[in-house]
Design an enzyme around this catalytic site. Structure first.
Site, PDB file in Angstrom:
ATOM      1  N   ASP A 192       0.870  -1.102  -0.122  1.00 51.61           N
ATOM      2  CA  ASP A 192      -0.074  -0.105  -0.207  1.00 51.61           C
ATOM      3  C   ASP A 192       1.059   1.304  -0.101  1.00 51.61           C
ATOM      4  O   ASP A 192       0.491   2.177  -0.708  1.00 51.61           O
ATOM      5  CB  ASP A 192      -0.760  -0.097   1.183  1.00 51.61           C
ATOM      6  CG  ASP A 192      -2.025   1.099   1.152  1.00 51.61           C
ATOM      7  OD1 ASP A 192      -2.941   1.055   0.713  1.00 51.61           O
ATOM      8  OD2 ASP A 192      -1.485   2.145   1.825  1.00 51.61           O
ATOM      9  N   PHE A 198      -5.352   2.296   0.308  1.00 46.39           N
ATOM     10  CA  PHE A 198      -5.801   1.634  -0.694  1.00 46.39           C
ATOM     11  C   PHE A 198      -5.998   0.000  -0.839  1.00 46.39           C
ATOM     12  O   PHE A 198      -6.711  -0.666  -1.584  1.00 46.39           O
ATOM     13  CB  PHE A 198      -4.756   1.812  -1.693  1.00 46.39           C
ATOM     14  CG  PHE A 198      -4.759   3.470  -2.160  1.00 46.39           C
ATOM     15  CD1 PHE A 198      -5.772   4.186  -2.432  1.00 46.39           C
ATOM     16  CD2 PHE A 198      -3.542   4.379  -2.656  1.00 46.39           C
ATOM     17  CE1 PHE A 198      -6.124   5.293  -2.615  1.00 46.39           C
ATOM     18  CE2 PHE A 198      -3.666   5.589  -2.642  1.00 46.39           C
ATOM     19  CZ  PHE A 198      -4.730   6.374  -2.952  1.00 46.39           C
ATOM     20  N   ASP A 199      -5.254  -0.464   0.236  1.00 53.39           N
ATOM     21  CA  ASP A 199      -5.467  -2.112   0.432  1.00 53.39           C
ATOM     22  C   ASP A 199      -7.202  -2.327   0.659  1.00 53.39           C
ATOM     23  O   ASP A 199      -7.793  -2.963   0.315  1.00 53.39           O
ATOM     24  CB  ASP A 199      -4.628  -2.522   1.707  1.00 53.39           C
ATOM     25  CG  ASP A 199      -3.381  -2.937   1.366  1.00 53.39           C
ATOM     26  OD1 ASP A 199      -3.495  -3.768   0.035  1.00 53.39           O
ATOM     27  OD2 ASP A 199      -2.511  -2.896   1.897  1.00 53.39           O
ATOM     28  N   VAL A 200      -7.461  -1.413   1.826  1.00 50.65           N
ATOM     29  CA  VAL A 200      -9.026  -1.390   2.126  1.00 50.65           C
ATOM     30  C   VAL A 200      -9.813  -1.118   0.874  1.00 50.65           C
ATOM     31  O   VAL A 200     -10.792  -1.682   0.588  1.00 50.65           O
ATOM     32  CB  VAL A 200      -9.074  -0.638   3.319  1.00 50.65           C
ATOM     33  CG1 VAL A 200     -10.668  -0.485   3.772  1.00 50.65           C
ATOM     34  CG2 VAL A 200      -8.508  -0.938   4.567  1.00 50.65           C
ATOM     35  N   GLY A 219      -9.822  -4.022  -1.562  1.00 47.96           N
ATOM     36  CA  GLY A 219     -10.657  -4.881  -0.850  1.00 47.96           C
ATOM     37  C   GLY A 219     -12.214  -4.786  -1.238  1.00 47.96           C
ATOM     38  O   GLY A 219     -12.902  -5.821  -1.436  1.00 47.96           O
TER      39      GLY A 219
END
Length: 397
Positions: A152, A180-182, A185
């Protein structure tokens, strides 16, 4: 083990929820994939978390911990069952392939092409399971960026987010979470649900692909649009907003308060509460575009009034008048306010000594509420049960 639902919807009496009956093979790790599969699990899907014998990386990301378990891991792995498989070992690989053959959804975040040698890539899995919705998460897609590691922080830097975060004359900063990971997802979850809807109409599965950089550019919304549609490269403005004023922390007698005038009506209310109604008729400030252009003249006029009272006093007065504003809390304050507002932000997952406090799923359903049944699993906690179930399924076919 509570037996996972079959693809054909048989096995009545299983878990409730809008996704009850779906089997998800989770070959992902760290954050984006596990966050997506936790959302699916909360909504009733049976999620089997496949880990290497070393376990998900986030098991070691500590401190902080709860009972010697990383709270990072605990935050994104509830309602799942864990099986540890070494894909280089023939017996374990056979188990993984049987799981993939039974799954409604398979989600993975290996480097693009990394599962091909195990015959766990989309083409191999779909050959024997044509209804599978196969979701792949990468950092930078399957083209020239395929070999880049997908962290991220790298994407926050490359996408431009860090160039927007921090004081105008200071250094760029990362966001306080792996934003940005969240986001990726959630995009993966949206793609999976859309593909499942399509499967319901057509009977066919498909390959869903998301990557962090594309999610980042989409998630930069007004800033990325400023460039692609307007040719403007946004710049770092601290806590200020490029298109609104006020929309930032402003000092009061004892600290800062977020003050927002999202439209001209809210600005008029703000001026009335502050005792400066004449500002509304000032041609420099009457419209939002004027306030934004003349923010350096307007800010000291507002601050001069705000400094006369405490932030709590202004918070109560402004909210009562319909002016958006907010204290700047630490996380404990945010949780406490959510509780005060009746949002019940903390739930207990599991029973007895194994129960773990967790943050409530943010979605509310009138008929099929999220579930909070299984605490985040220990490594390979359900391995024997899952192997037994898959063996029995193979014998039945």
């Amino acid at each position: 083990m509570a037996t996972p639902e079959r693809n054909d919807g048989t096995n009545p009496g299983r878990a409730s929820g809008p996704l009850a009956g779906l089997l998800v093979a989770d070959f992902s790790r760290i954050l984006a994939g596990p966050y997506a599969t936790m959302l699916l699990a909360d909504l009733g899907a049976e999620v089997v978390k496949v880990e290497s014998p070393a376990g998900d990386d986030t098991r070691t990301w500590m401190p902080p911990v709860r009972d010697d378990v990383s709270t990072y891991y605990l935050g994104i792995n509830r309602n799942k069952r864990s099986i540890a498989l070494d894909l280089r070992a023939p017996d374990d690989l056979a188990v993984a392939q049987r799981l993939a053959a039974r799954a409604d959804v398979l989600i993975e975040n290996f480097k693009p092409g990394g599962l091909r040698r195990f015959e766990l890539d989309y083409a191999s899995v779909a050959a024997g399971n044509p209804g599978v919705v196969y979701a792949s998460i990468s950092g930078f897609g399957t083209g020239p960026g395929a070999a880049l590691p997908g962290y991220d922080l790298m994407v926050q830097a490359i996408s431009g987010l860090m160039s927007l975060t921090g004081e105008p004359d200071g250094s760029p900063y990362r966001a306080g979470i792996s934003v940005f990971d969240v986001m990726t997802g959630m995009h993966a979850t949206i793609g999976i649900l859309a593909a499942l809807h399509h499967r319901g109409a057509s009977g066919r599965g498909q390959h869903v692909e998301v990557n962090l950089l594309s999610s980042a550019l989409s998630g930069l919304v007004n800033h990325s649009s400023a460039y692609v549609a307007g040719g403007v490269v946004p710049y770092r403005m601290g806590n200020a907003h490029p298109s609104l004023f006020p929309y930032e922390p402003l000092p009061t007698a004892d600290g800062e308060l977020i003050v927002i005038a999202g439209n001209d009506s809210q600005f008029a209310k703000l001026c009335a509460v502050l005792g400066v109604p004449e500002l509304v008729d000032d041609p420099r400030f009457g419209r939002n575009q004027d306030r934004t252009a003349n923010r350096e003249q307007l800010r000291p006029l507002l601050v001069d009034r705000l400094r006369t009272r405490s932030k709590d006093d202004w918070f109560r007065a402004l909210i009562a008048a319909g002016v958006p504003c907010a204290p700047i809390n630490t996380i404990d304050g945010g949780v406490a306010l959510a509780a005060e507002l009746g949002l019940e932000p903390v739930v207990s997952v599991g029973d007895g000594d194994r129960a773990v406090p967790s943050v409530r799923n943010p979605i509310t359903f009138s008929a099929t509420p999220p579930r909070y049944q299984l605490p985040p699993p220990g490594l390979d906690e359900h391995g024997a049960e899952i192997r037994k179930w898959l063996s029995e399924e193979q014998e039945d076919q």
